[in-house]
Design a protein around this motif. Sequence first.
Motif, mmCIF file in Angstrom:
data_model
loop_
_atom_site.group_PDB
_atom_site.id
_atom_site.type_symbol
_atom_site.label_atom_id
_atom_site.label_comp_id
_atom_site.label_asym_id
_atom_site.label_seq_id
_atom_site.Cartn_x
_atom_site.Cartn_y
_atom_site.Cartn_z
ATOM 1 N N UNK A 27 -5.484 10.620 5.198
ATOM 2 C CA UNK A 27 -4.276 10.316 5.894
ATOM 3 C C UNK A 27 -3.650 8.957 4.895
ATOM 4 N N UNK A 28 -2.387 8.863 5.118
ATOM 5 C CA UNK A 28 -1.644 7.883 4.452
ATOM 6 C C UNK A 28 -1.594 6.661 5.428
ATOM 7 N N UNK A 29 -1.103 5.665 4.696
ATOM 8 C CA UNK A 29 -1.128 4.355 5.663
ATOM 9 C C UNK A 29 -0.434 4.381 7.042
ATOM 10 N N UNK A 30 0.684 4.828 7.003
ATOM 11 C CA UNK A 30 1.400 4.880 8.284
ATOM 12 C C UNK A 30 1.000 5.654 9.493
ATOM 13 N N UNK A 31 0.142 6.514 9.017
ATOM 14 C CA UNK A 31 -0.699 7.458 10.081
ATOM 15 C C UNK A 31 -2.022 7.252 10.196
ATOM 16 N N UNK A 32 -2.507 5.895 9.823
ATOM 17 C CA UNK A 32 -3.740 5.364 10.185
ATOM 18 C C UNK A 32 -3.551 4.379 11.223
ATOM 19 N N UNK A 33 -4.578 4.190 11.978
ATOM 20 C CA UNK A 33 -4.507 3.507 13.304
ATOM 21 C C UNK A 33 -5.152 2.102 13.230
ATOM 22 N N UNK A 34 -5.702 1.672 12.060
ATOM 23 C CA UNK A 34 -6.498 0.633 11.625
ATOM 24 C C UNK A 34 -5.807 -0.614 11.488
ATOM 25 N N UNK A 73 0.720 -1.135 0.183
ATOM 26 C CA UNK A 73 -0.118 -0.136 0.029
ATOM 27 C C UNK A 73 0.954 1.153 -0.081
ATOM 28 N N UNK A 74 1.889 1.203 0.592
ATOM 29 C CA UNK A 74 2.783 2.324 0.641
ATOM 30 C C UNK A 74 3.475 2.426 -0.517
ATOM 31 N N UNK A 75 3.852 1.441 -1.138
ATOM 32 C CA UNK A 75 4.661 1.400 -2.476
ATOM 33 C C UNK A 75 3.854 1.945 -3.691
ATOM 34 N N UNK A 76 2.842 1.261 -3.475
ATOM 35 C CA UNK A 76 1.831 1.590 -4.746
ATOM 36 C C UNK A 76 0.339 2.148 -3.884
ATOM 37 N N UNK A 77 0.442 3.508 -3.736
ATOM 38 C CA UNK A 77 -0.618 4.219 -3.243
ATOM 39 C C UNK A 77 -1.650 4.533 -4.175
ATOM 40 N N UNK A 78 -1.507 4.457 -5.470
ATOM 41 C CA UNK A 78 -2.615 4.658 -6.516
ATOM 42 C C UNK A 78 -3.372 3.311 -6.963
ATOM 43 N N UNK A 79 -2.776 2.012 -6.455
ATOM 44 C CA UNK A 79 -3.433 0.991 -6.742
ATOM 45 C C UNK A 79 -4.760 0.960 -6.346
ATOM 46 N N UNK A 80 -5.829 0.121 -7.095
ATOM 47 C CA UNK A 80 -7.125 -0.039 -6.608
ATOM 48 C C UNK A 80 -7.353 -0.489 -5.379
ATOM 49 N N UNK A 81 -6.714 -1.227 -4.850
ATOM 50 C CA UNK A 81 -6.782 -1.615 -3.212
ATOM 51 C C UNK A 81 -6.564 -0.291 -2.337
#
Length: 151
Positions: free
Chosen positions: A51-58, A31-39
């Motif tokens: 919010x980006x992945x590293x700052x998400x708490x999920x 998810x970090x490497x491919x932030x524009x992927x469909x997932x």
Amino acid sequence: MGRYEFIDEGLGFQCLSKFSLALLAKQGWLLICYPNSLLARSLKAKFDPEIDFLNASVWATKGLLKKGLCWRIESRNQVLVWEDAWVPSVANFKIQTQKKNQHIRYVSDLIDQTTNGWKEGVLRTTFNEEEAERSLFIPFPYASQNDKLVW
């Protein structure tokens, strides 16, 4: 046998929970490497587009990812000297020396732009001996690229 004492003879997994965590961390890395992927776009739309992945708490794997993340120095103007992980082979990839030079903020402040090399004197007077030595071994790319996270 306890719930987490799983041993697979064929694959050698000794702890299913750690294996699962590693698989989730790998997905987080993608998810970090491919932030524009469909997932990545789908998850951002569903949970929080700001919010980006590293700052998400999920995700439970965030801590595992942060432990292994390090910046690869390319453009040198994005990485913060004191806050970011960027020096290979030192503890947590971070500079541990207390701030001795208030004028240094970015890695680019440690580089002589005319020679495209480290300011060795500044490194040696600012960091401890090990940090200075490890920093001096970080190579520079021939072409300017963006700094990027590696795991």
